[in-house]
Design a protein around this motif. Structure first.
Motif, PDB file in Angstrom:
ATOM      1  N   GLY A   1       0.812  -1.220   0.000  1.00 23.02           N
ATOM      2  CA  GLY A   1       0.000   0.000   0.000  1.00 23.02           C
ATOM      3  C   GLY A   1       0.838   1.260   0.000  1.00 23.02           C
ATOM      4  N   ASN A   2       1.907   1.242   0.817  1.00 27.02           N
ATOM      5  CA  ASN A   2       2.823   2.388   0.884  1.00 27.02           C
ATOM      6  C   ASN A   2       4.275   1.935   0.746  1.00 27.02           C
ATOM      7  N   ASN A   3       4.475   0.909  -0.072  1.00 30.81           N
ATOM      8  CA  ASN A   3       5.829   0.365  -0.322  1.00 30.81           C
ATOM      9  C   ASN A   3       6.512  -0.141   0.944  1.00 30.81           C
ATOM     10  N   GLU A   4       5.697  -0.632   1.890  1.00 24.24           N
ATOM     11  CA  GLU A   4       6.261  -1.092   3.168  1.00 24.24           C
ATOM     12  C   GLU A   4       7.300  -2.205   2.978  1.00 24.24           C
ATOM     13  N   LEU A   5       6.975  -3.174   2.134  1.00 26.70           N
ATOM     14  CA  LEU A   5       7.892  -4.304   1.951  1.00 26.70           C
ATOM     15  C   LEU A   5       9.170  -3.857   1.255  1.00 26.70           C
ATOM     16  N   LYS A   6       9.021  -3.075   0.216  1.00 23.37           N
ATOM     17  CA  LYS A   6      10.188  -2.616  -0.547  1.00 23.37           C
ATOM     18  C   LYS A   6      11.168  -1.855   0.331  1.00 23.37           C
ATOM     19  N   MET A   7      10.647  -1.065   1.260  1.00 25.62           N
ATOM     20  CA  MET A   7      11.519  -0.263   2.121  1.00 25.62           C
ATOM     21  C   MET A   7      12.182  -1.097   3.218  1.00 25.62           C
ATOM     22  N   ALA A   8      11.608  -2.277   3.500  1.00 21.44           N
ATOM     23  CA  ALA A   8      12.118  -3.089   4.612  1.00 21.44           C
ATOM     24  C   ALA A   8      13.091  -4.172   4.178  1.00 21.44           C
ATOM     25  N   VAL A   9      12.939  -4.671   2.947  1.00 23.26           N
ATOM     26  CA  VAL A   9      13.669  -5.886   2.590  1.00 23.26           C
ATOM     27  C   VAL A   9      15.159  -5.673   2.388  1.00 23.26           C
ATOM     28  N   LYS A  10      15.889  -6.742   2.660  1.00 23.23           N
ATOM     29  CA  LYS A  10      17.290  -6.873   2.298  1.00 23.23           C
ATOM     30  C   LYS A  10      17.486  -8.354   2.001  1.00 23.23           C
ATOM     31  N   GLN A  11      18.529  -8.670   1.270  1.00 21.49           N
ATOM     32  CA  GLN A  11      18.704 -10.057   0.867  1.00 21.49           C
ATOM     33  C   GLN A  11      19.060 -10.924   2.080  1.00 21.49           C
ATOM     34  N   LYS A  12      18.156 -11.815   2.443  1.00 19.76           N
ATOM     35  CA  LYS A  12      18.446 -12.836   3.450  1.00 19.76           C
ATOM     36  C   LYS A  12      17.640 -14.069   3.072  1.00 19.76           C
ATOM     37  N   ILE A  13      17.919 -15.194   3.683  1.00 20.71           N
ATOM     38  CA  ILE A  13      17.251 -16.441   3.310  1.00 20.71           C
ATOM     39  C   ILE A  13      15.784 -16.387   3.716  1.00 20.71           C
ATOM     40  N   PHE A  14      14.914 -16.691   2.765  1.00 17.70           N
ATOM     41  CA  PHE A  14      13.476 -16.816   3.012  1.00 17.70           C
ATOM     42  C   PHE A  14      13.059 -18.168   2.460  1.00 17.70           C
ATOM     43  N   LEU A  15      12.477 -19.018   3.333  1.00 15.76           N
ATOM     44  CA  LEU A  15      12.128 -20.384   2.938  1.00 15.76           C
ATOM     45  C   LEU A  15      10.685 -20.699   3.308  1.00 15.76           C
ATOM     46  N   GLY A  16       9.931 -21.221   2.342  1.00 15.18           N
ATOM     47  CA  GLY A  16       8.556 -21.640   2.577  1.00 15.18           C
ATOM     48  C   GLY A  16       7.995 -22.268   1.318  1.00 15.18           C
ATOM     49  N   PHE A  17       6.821 -22.888   1.427  1.00 15.59           N
ATOM     50  CA  PHE A  17       6.168 -23.437   0.234  1.00 15.59           C
ATOM     51  C   PHE A  17       4.666 -23.403   0.430  1.00 15.59           C
ATOM     52  N   SER A  18       3.928 -24.024  -0.488  1.00 12.35           N
ATOM     53  CA  SER A  18       2.470 -24.069  -0.464  1.00 12.35           C
ATOM     54  C   SER A  18       1.912 -22.665  -0.719  1.00 12.35           C
ATOM     55  N   ASN A  19       0.985 -22.192   0.127  1.00 13.34           N
ATOM     56  CA  ASN A  19       0.418 -20.856  -0.075  1.00 13.34           C
ATOM     57  C   ASN A  19       1.462 -19.752   0.045  1.00 13.34           C
ATOM     58  N   THR A  20       2.614 -20.092   0.602  1.00 12.90           N
ATOM     59  CA  THR A  20       3.739 -19.156   0.669  1.00 12.90           C
ATOM     60  C   THR A  20       4.219 -18.787  -0.731  1.00 12.90           C
ATOM     61  N   THR A  21       3.781 -19.539  -1.738  1.00 14.80           N
ATOM     62  CA  THR A  21       4.014 -19.178  -3.141  1.00 14.80           C
ATOM     63  C   THR A  21       3.743 -17.692  -3.364  1.00 14.80           C
ATOM     64  N   ILE A  22       2.659 -17.205  -2.774  1.00 16.11           N
ATOM     65  CA  ILE A  22       2.274 -15.805  -2.971  1.00 16.11           C
ATOM     66  C   ILE A  22       3.285 -14.869  -2.316  1.00 16.11           C
ATOM     67  N   ASN A  23       3.833 -15.266  -1.175  1.00 17.18           N
ATOM     68  CA  ASN A  23       4.881 -14.463  -0.535  1.00 17.18           C
ATOM     69  C   ASN A  23       6.157 -14.457  -1.380  1.00 17.18           C
ATOM     70  N   HIS A  24       6.449 -15.586  -2.021  1.00 19.06           N
ATOM     71  CA  HIS A  24       7.598 -15.631  -2.938  1.00 19.06           C
ATOM     72  C   HIS A  24       7.402 -14.644  -4.090  1.00 19.06           C
ATOM     73  N   LEU A  25       6.180 -14.579  -4.614  1.00 21.71           N
ATOM     74  CA  LEU A  25       5.899 -13.628  -5.697  1.00 21.71           C
ATOM     75  C   LEU A  25       6.008 -12.186  -5.212  1.00 21.71           C
ATOM     76  N   MET A  26       5.578 -11.944  -3.970  1.00 18.91           N
ATOM     77  CA  MET A  26       5.720 -10.608  -3.383  1.00 18.91           C
ATOM     78  C   MET A  26       7.193 -10.209  -3.305  1.00 18.91           C
ATOM     79  N   LEU A  27       8.012 -11.138  -2.825  1.00 18.26           N
ATOM     80  CA  LEU A  27       9.434 -10.836  -2.648  1.00 18.26           C
ATOM     81  C   LEU A  27      10.150 -10.735  -3.992  1.00 18.26           C
ATOM     82  N   ASN A  28       9.719 -11.545  -4.952  1.00 19.16           N
ATOM     83  CA  ASN A  28      10.265 -11.426  -6.303  1.00 19.16           C
ATOM     84  C   ASN A  28       9.989 -10.030  -6.867  1.00 19.16           C
TER      85      ASN A  28
END
Length: 342
Positions: A92-119
């Motif tokens: 909504g206000n670029n919250e994720l973009k302003m917070a992220v840095k490259q670190k390991i993120f691991l998950g699957f299943s519905n987490t697919t959508i979180n992978h797309l967010m981070l991509n």
């Protein structure tokens, strides 16, 4: 080397329920044995009802996990069904973009959508395992194939290559305390299977659980998914899929062939099969509809210049490897290996 893992509940809040405390205890003890400190983000253990009602709290946990420099790796508790509801609080206000840095993120299943967010915000992620279904495995040890890839990730921060498992396991039906120490029944696995196209191809991998991806195109499960995904432009544009490899695997719901075809056709109509270099398809859970899915894939990708590789040990069928998203991969079916560049 991972020293601290932050565990988040981004979809289901089952990790906070009393009836799985014995599993949680097993998982924490296993991670501690690696010398890893475990932190449950503030809302991760608040239970199913709270997590369902408070997507904004789930989003806060993800933001906090990225901002906290002491956390080397973000590990998803499990999947679920509605992590798309985090989108307004992360974009909504670029919250994720302003917070992220490259670190390991691991998950699957519905987490697919979180992978797309981070991509979308330029973060490379890892697909294939989660805390509750893998680290908390009720056998006396993690499943050997699963364990091998998890250990590689926590010690090197990357995955060098993926090969087929020698075995696959029938899924558990009993997750109670009485099942602790009970081994899963196992069967011989047949390896990667080339359905069509070239046996050697390359590209960066992205994708995940087809059930979750289908929600991007269809409102059957939730009435607002299509509009929300469009609003935040979550699914990559067709040109962004050019020469990439799409990963697809089916959920524990084991979609019937009629629904599976609908899911594949939705992707086909988007045009994705016209631009990809290849498709990797996970083994169906318990090999249910194994041949039916294969037939549908062959029929719906017929006439495309596309490599389709079936029976990857990824997603909802155990054991599970880990596949890096966003790094160059080469698939070689002849040698039964997928290799990844740094």
């Amino acid at each position: 080397m991972v020293k601290k893992i932050g565990i988040v509940s981004l979809s289901s809040g089952i990790l906070g329920e009393i009836f799985i405390r014995h599993e949680l205890k097993i998982g924490v003890e296993r991670l501690n044995k690696y010398g890893i400190e475990v932190e449950f983000l503030p809302n991760a253990l608040k239970g199913m009802e709270f997590i369902k009602e408070h997507p904004e709290s789930r989003a806060k946990d993800l933001i906090k996990a990225f901002k906290d420099d002491s956390i080397d790796m973000i590990l998803c508790a499990i999947g679920g069904e509605d992590t798309y509801r985090l989108l307004p609080y992360l974009f909504g206000n670029n919250e994720l973009k302003m917070a992220v840095k490259q670190k390991i993120f691991l998950g699957f299943s519905n987490t697919t959508i979180n992978h797309l967010m981070l991509n979308k915000v330029g973060i490379k992620t890892f697909y294939g395992q989660a805390f509750l279904p893998d680290i908390c495995e009720l056998s006396n040890e993690m499943l050997p194939y699963t364990k091998r890839y998890f250990e590689e990730l926590i010690t090197t921060g990357k995955i060098k290559e993926v090969r087929p498992s020698d075995f696959w396991y029938k899924e558990r039906e009993d997750f109670s305390e009485s099942a602790v120490g009970v081994n899963m029944k196992k069967y011989e696995n047949t390896g990667f299977e080339l359905l069509c196209g070239k046996s050697v191809f390359k590209g960066k991998i992205l994708g995940g659980c087809i059930d979750s991806i289908y929600d991007i195109f269809d409102n059957s499960r939730f009435g607002d998914t299509v509009s929300i995904y469009k609003k935040y432009n979550l699914f990559p544009k067709l040109e962004d899929w050019k020469n990439k490899i799409l990963l697809l695997e089916t959920s524990e719901n084991r979609p019937e062939p009629k629904l599976y075809r609908k899911m594949i056709v939705a992707l086909k109509e988007y045009g994705i099969f016209d631009v990809l270099s290849g498709v990797l398809v996970g083994k169906p859970q318990d090999e249910i509809y194994y041949d039916e899915y294969k037939k549908i894939l062959l029929e719906e990708t017929a006439g495309k210049d596309l490599s389709v590789v079936y029976n990857i040990n990824i997603g909802h069928a155990t054991p599970r490897c880990i596949i890096p998203f966003g790094v160059e991969a080469q698939v070689n079916v002849d040698k039964q290996v997928i290799t990844f560049s740094d």
